[in-house]
Write an enzyme that holds these catalytic residues in place. Structure first.
Site, mmCIF file in Angstrom:
data_model
loop_
_atom_site.group_PDB
_atom_site.id
_atom_site.type_symbol
_atom_site.label_atom_id
_atom_site.label_comp_id
_atom_site.label_asym_id
_atom_site.label_seq_id
_atom_site.Cartn_x
_atom_site.Cartn_y
_atom_site.Cartn_z
ATOM 1 N N GLY A 173 0.852 -1.186 0.000
ATOM 2 C CA GLY A 173 0.000 0.000 0.000
ATOM 3 C C GLY A 173 0.884 1.230 0.000
ATOM 4 C CG HIS A 194 -0.161 6.612 5.617
ATOM 5 N ND1 HIS A 194 0.939 7.109 6.264
ATOM 6 C CD2 HIS A 194 0.118 5.311 5.351
ATOM 7 C CE1 HIS A 194 1.853 6.143 6.396
ATOM 8 N NE2 HIS A 194 1.372 5.044 5.854
ATOM 9 C CB CYS A 221 4.835 2.054 7.524
ATOM 10 S SG CYS A 221 4.328 3.573 6.713
ATOM 11 C CG LEU A 222 6.748 1.171 1.498
ATOM 12 C CD1 LEU A 222 6.370 1.508 0.070
ATOM 13 C CD2 LEU A 222 7.872 0.145 1.505
ATOM 14 C CD GLN A 277 3.147 5.664 2.859
ATOM 15 O OE1 GLN A 277 2.209 5.106 2.315
ATOM 16 N NE2 GLN A 277 4.137 4.996 3.440
ATOM 17 C CG HIS A 319 -1.010 0.967 7.273
ATOM 18 N ND1 HIS A 319 -0.076 0.477 8.147
ATOM 19 C CD2 HIS A 319 -0.350 1.866 6.485
ATOM 20 C CE1 HIS A 319 1.098 1.066 7.921
ATOM 21 N NE2 HIS A 319 0.959 1.904 6.906
ATOM 22 C CD GLU A 320 -1.381 2.368 2.747
ATOM 23 O OE1 GLU A 320 -0.988 3.550 2.644
ATOM 24 O OE2 GLU A 320 -0.617 1.426 3.029
HETATM 25 ZN ZN ZN Z 1 2.260 3.186 5.882
#
Ligand code: ZN
Length: 186
Positions: free
Chosen positions: A43, A144, A98-99, A48, A140-141
């Site tokens: 994701g 963000h 998470c990236l 991000q 999760h997304e």
């Molecule tokens: Zn993330």
């Protein structure tokens, strides 16, 4: 595209609604998919990559055991202006990463399922119920887009244990934010 790290202020802002789904947005989304696959993510939310708008992409296929070619579109989504209408089912613990917070993986407790509403890339309004891995990524997304990171949701003891490591990443993220400059506007 450069991935913004924890410590970058864009990750803590509440992102703005997408008003126009145009060619420019489609190009950005193509590039986001390439970036996500490059870093083996499942994701990636717009903040991000420095874009403070309410959209994200996801691809849950690998973890569902579908080969990328065998089941081409299942689990791959472009999600614009998402809303979680209702949480469904039990709270479950599942490991997240998470990236924007590289190398940290921790169990996070969230509801198992969600009823959601969002727009797809054609502007259609989609309403669906997601479970398991898809519901996990969606939550999760969506976080963000409200400036929330999964590490915020950890119990105090775990947070304390990660403090040093997180602070190091935050310093790195702040520096990178200065290098990359202001958030991109589409
Ligand atoms: Zn993330």
């Amino acid at each position: 595209m450069e991935i913004r790290l924890i410590g970058d202020p864009v990750l803590r802002k509440r992102a703005k609604k997408v008003e126009k789904i145009d060619e420019n947005l489609k190009d950005v989304i193509d590039e986001m998919f390439s970036t996500m696959y490059l870093y083996d993510g499942v994701g990636l939310a717009a903040p991000q990559v420095g874009i403070s708008l309410r959209f994200f992409i996801m691809d849950s296929r690998e973890n569902e055991g579908d080969s990328l070619t065998a089941n081409k579109e299942k689990g791959k989504k472009v999600v614009i202006n998402p809303e979680i209408i209702e949480f469904v089912g039990e709270e479950v613990s599942f490991e997240e990463g998470c990236l924007s917070i590289p190398d940290i993986f921790e169990d996070v407790v969230r509801p198992e399922g969600v009823k959601v509403r969002y727009q797809d890339l054609s502007g259609n309004i989609i309403e669906e119920e997601l479970h398991g891995y898809q519901a996990r990524i969606f939550q999760h997304e969506t976080d963000h887009l409200d400036g929330i990171l999964f590490t915020d949701k950890l119990p105090i003891v775990k947070k304390a244990r990660l403090k040093k490591e997180l602070n190091k990443l935050i310093e790195k993220g702040k520096k990178r934010a200065l290098e990359l400059g202001e958030a991109i506007k589409t």
